[in-house]
Design an enzyme around this catalytic site. Structure first.
Site, PDB file in Angstrom:
ATOM      1  N   LYS A   1       0.832  -1.209   0.000  1.00 18.07           N
ATOM      2  CA  LYS A   1       0.000   0.000   0.000  1.00 18.07           C
ATOM      3  C   LYS A   1       0.863   1.253   0.000  1.00 18.07           C
ATOM      4  O   LYS A   1       1.952   1.270   0.554  1.00 18.07           O
ATOM      5  CB  LYS A   1      -0.896  -0.005   1.241  1.00 18.07           C
TER       6      LYS A   1
ATOM      7  N   THR B   1      -7.150   9.586   9.283  1.00 21.48           N
ATOM      8  CA  THR B   1      -6.783   8.357   8.557  1.00 21.48           C
ATOM      9  C   THR B   1      -6.586   7.176   9.508  1.00 21.48           C
ATOM     10  O   THR B   1      -5.906   6.212   9.168  1.00 21.48           O
ATOM     11  CB  THR B   1      -5.484   8.567   7.744  1.00 21.48           C
TER      12      THR B   1
ATOM     13  N   GLY C   1      -7.121   3.814  10.921  1.00 21.63           N
ATOM     14  CA  GLY C   1      -7.790   2.585  10.466  1.00 21.63           C
ATOM     15  C   GLY C   1      -7.895   2.418   8.962  1.00 21.63           C
ATOM     16  O   GLY C   1      -8.611   1.539   8.483  1.00 21.63           O
TER      17      GLY C   1
ATOM     18  N   GLY D   1      -5.729   1.167   6.897  1.00 23.06           N
ATOM     19  CA  GLY D   1      -5.211  -0.147   6.497  1.00 23.06           C
ATOM     20  C   GLY D   1      -6.207  -1.254   6.809  1.00 23.06           C
ATOM     21  O   GLY D   1      -6.458  -2.136   5.978  1.00 23.06           O
ATOM     22  N   CYS D   2      -6.795  -1.207   8.006  1.00 26.39           N
ATOM     23  CA  CYS D   2      -7.774  -2.238   8.409  1.00 26.39           C
ATOM     24  C   CYS D   2      -8.985  -2.192   7.483  1.00 26.39           C
ATOM     25  O   CYS D   2      -9.462  -3.235   7.011  1.00 26.39           O
ATOM     26  CB  CYS D   2      -8.263  -2.001   9.841  1.00 26.39           C
TER      27      CYS D   2
HETATM   28  N1  ATP Z   1      -4.314  10.417   2.691  1.00 29.74           N
HETATM   29  C1  ATP Z   1      -4.744   9.449   1.877  1.00 29.74           C
HETATM   30  N2  ATP Z   1      -5.381   9.738   0.713  1.00 29.74           N
HETATM   31  C2  ATP Z   1      -5.823   8.772  -0.132  1.00 29.74           C
HETATM   32  N3  ATP Z   1      -5.639   7.463   0.096  1.00 29.74           N
HETATM   33  C3  ATP Z   1      -5.013   7.090   1.223  1.00 29.74           C
HETATM   34  C4  ATP Z   1      -4.526   8.059   2.185  1.00 29.74           C
HETATM   35  N4  ATP Z   1      -3.925   7.389   3.221  1.00 29.74           N
HETATM   36  C5  ATP Z   1      -4.048   6.081   2.910  1.00 29.74           C
HETATM   37  N5  ATP Z   1      -4.685   5.888   1.729  1.00 29.74           N
HETATM   38  C6  ATP Z   1      -5.013   4.612   1.084  1.00 29.74           C
HETATM   39  O1  ATP Z   1      -5.549   3.795   2.100  1.00 29.74           O
HETATM   40  C7  ATP Z   1      -5.147   2.450   1.923  1.00 29.74           C
HETATM   41  C8  ATP Z   1      -4.419   2.005   3.207  1.00 29.74           C
HETATM   42  O2  ATP Z   1      -3.104   2.493   3.123  1.00 29.74           O
HETATM   43  P1  ATP Z   1      -2.083   2.812   4.295  1.00 29.74           P
HETATM   44  O3  ATP Z   1      -0.726   2.709   3.680  1.00 29.74           O
HETATM   45  O4  ATP Z   1      -2.467   4.076   4.953  1.00 29.74           O
HETATM   46  O5  ATP Z   1      -2.365   1.616   5.273  1.00 29.74           O
HETATM   47  P2  ATP Z   1      -1.829   1.401   6.728  1.00 29.74           P
HETATM   48  O6  ATP Z   1      -0.611   2.214   6.957  1.00 29.74           O
HETATM   49  O7  ATP Z   1      -1.725  -0.069   6.893  1.00 29.74           O
HETATM   50  O8  ATP Z   1      -2.980   1.948   7.645  1.00 29.74           O
HETATM   51  P3  ATP Z   1      -2.967   1.874   9.265  1.00 29.74           P
HETATM   52  O9  ATP Z   1      -2.030   2.924   9.726  1.00 29.74           O
HETATM   53  O10 ATP Z   1      -4.405   2.127   9.577  1.00 29.74           O
HETATM   54  O11 ATP Z   1      -2.520   0.509   9.655  1.00 29.74           O
HETATM   55  C9  ATP Z   1      -4.297   2.425   0.678  1.00 29.74           C
HETATM   56  O12 ATP Z   1      -5.070   2.087  -0.452  1.00 29.74           O
HETATM   57  C10 ATP Z   1      -3.788   3.846   0.575  1.00 29.74           C
HETATM   58  O13 ATP Z   1      -3.446   4.152  -0.770  1.00 29.74           O
HETATM   59  C1  HMH Z   2      -6.789  -2.972  17.202  1.00 29.87           C
HETATM   60  C2  HMH Z   2      -6.059  -2.272  16.112  1.00 29.87           C
HETATM   61  N1  HMH Z   2      -5.748  -2.938  14.994  1.00 29.87           N
HETATM   62  C3  HMH Z   2      -5.066  -2.309  14.000  1.00 29.87           C
HETATM   63  C4  HMH Z   2      -4.693  -0.978  14.117  1.00 29.87           C
HETATM   64  C5  HMH Z   2      -3.907  -0.303  12.996  1.00 29.87           C
HETATM   65  O1  HMH Z   2      -4.589   0.721  12.440  1.00 29.87           O
HETATM   66  C6  HMH Z   2      -5.066  -0.302  15.306  1.00 29.87           C
HETATM   67  N2  HMH Z   2      -4.742   1.005  15.501  1.00 29.87           N
HETATM   68  N3  HMH Z   2      -5.722  -0.970  16.273  1.00 29.87           N
END
Ligand code: ATP
Ligand code: HMH
Length: 274
Positions: free
Chosen positions: A176, A209, A211, A213-214
């Protein structure tokens, strides 16, 4: 009788409702999939950060997986926060025992504020025990670095990391782009062992932003549960997360949750306009 597909999330609870089990179940529901859950840990969280982490015993995780596995076979399964190598071992054993094939591994490691949701000692178990069972593994860039031991500063290095994850046994790697440099376009990369597929989107300037990723991996799982191919499931997940980030809820003093209602509301108003 209407046919409704079922999806299972194996993850931690987020009291603030934006990530973890809560994000997954909301996303499943919004995408028309019946959601089930096995909790790995309880966290005390809000938009300001993680205030406590209380992991469950592996036996409690195993009991939940048996209860679901024996009676409510899921069409797709995702994992989120797994915390320890002993919980990872339990999940891997049960996934094998019940033959869960549509398995999405979101290798959650650290919350946005920096709190650890996966112990350092558990990274190895994630790679050796769980990745070989995955249909799709969905790391962000720092997680892809931890899994592979590579440094990722360019798109070419992302491709090398994706290849490495597929070599580790995951059928697809989906790296991602949320953590890329601000000036770079936001691109997610999907690799199936043969071709690299890029999905680019507009970066939204927001602090809400929590959650992402989840929610994204849950939308992917829901689409897989409904029978979509991985490539199409990725597109649906992208549209879901894009809407959820764009239509911000504005909750809390810190990093607020994304809007899980947004995608379905958009679909409904588009259908009305037709
Ligand atoms: N500011 C943003 N604008 C548009 N798309 C975004 C943005 N932030 C994240 N995304 C999209 O959201 C999805 C999750 O990406 P991200 O890399 O943020 O996940 P993550 O870091 O695992 O999230 P978390 O921190 O919740 O675990 C991807 O498809 C990414 O392209
Ligand atoms: C419980 C839980 N799972 C995943 C994440 C990652 O976003 C979080 N902040 N909390």
């Amino acid at each position: 009788m209407t046919t409704i597909n079922k999806a299972l999330t194996i993850a931690g609870s987020d009291s603030g409702g934006g990530a973890g089990i809560q994000a997954d179940l909301k996303t499943f529901q919004e995408l028309g999939v019946y959601g089930m859950s096995a909790l790995t840990a309880v966290t005390a969280q809000n938009t300001l950060g993680v205030h406590g982490v209380y992991p469950l015993e592996p036996a409690a995780v195993a009991a939940q997986l048996d209860a679901v596995g024996a009676d409510l076979p899921p069409d797709a399964v995702k994992t989120g926060m797994l915390f320890s190598s002993s919980i990872i071992g339990t999940v891997a054993d049960k996934a094998r025992e019940y033959g869960w094939r549509n398995l999405v591994i979101d290798p959650v490691m650290v919350a946005k504020g920096g709190s650890r949701l996966l112990l350092r000692e558990a990274v190895d178990a994630l790679v050796t025990r769980l990745l070989p069972l995955a249909l799709v593994t969905t790391p962000n860039i720092p997680e892809a670095e931890m899994l592979t031991g590579l440094q990722i500063t360019s798109l070419q290095e992302r491709e090398i990391a994706a290849k490495t994850i597929v070599e580790m046994g995951s059928r697809y790697a989906l790296i991602k782009g949320g953590h890329g440099a601000r000036h770079e376009p936001m691109v997610d990369l999907l690799y199936d062992g043969r071709t690299f597929r890029y999905l680019e989107s507009k970066r939204i300037d927001t602090r809400h932003t929590h959650g992402t990723g989840c929610t994204y991996s849950a939308a992917l799982t829901a689409a897989l549960a409904r029978g979509f191919a991985v490539e199409d499931a990725m597109e649906m997940a992208k549209a879901f997360i894009q809407a959820a980030i764009e239509d911000e809820l504005g909750f809390g003093e810190g990093h607020g949750p994304t809007n899980h209602f947004a995608y379905r509301r958009r679909m409904r108003s588009e259908a009305r306009a037709r």
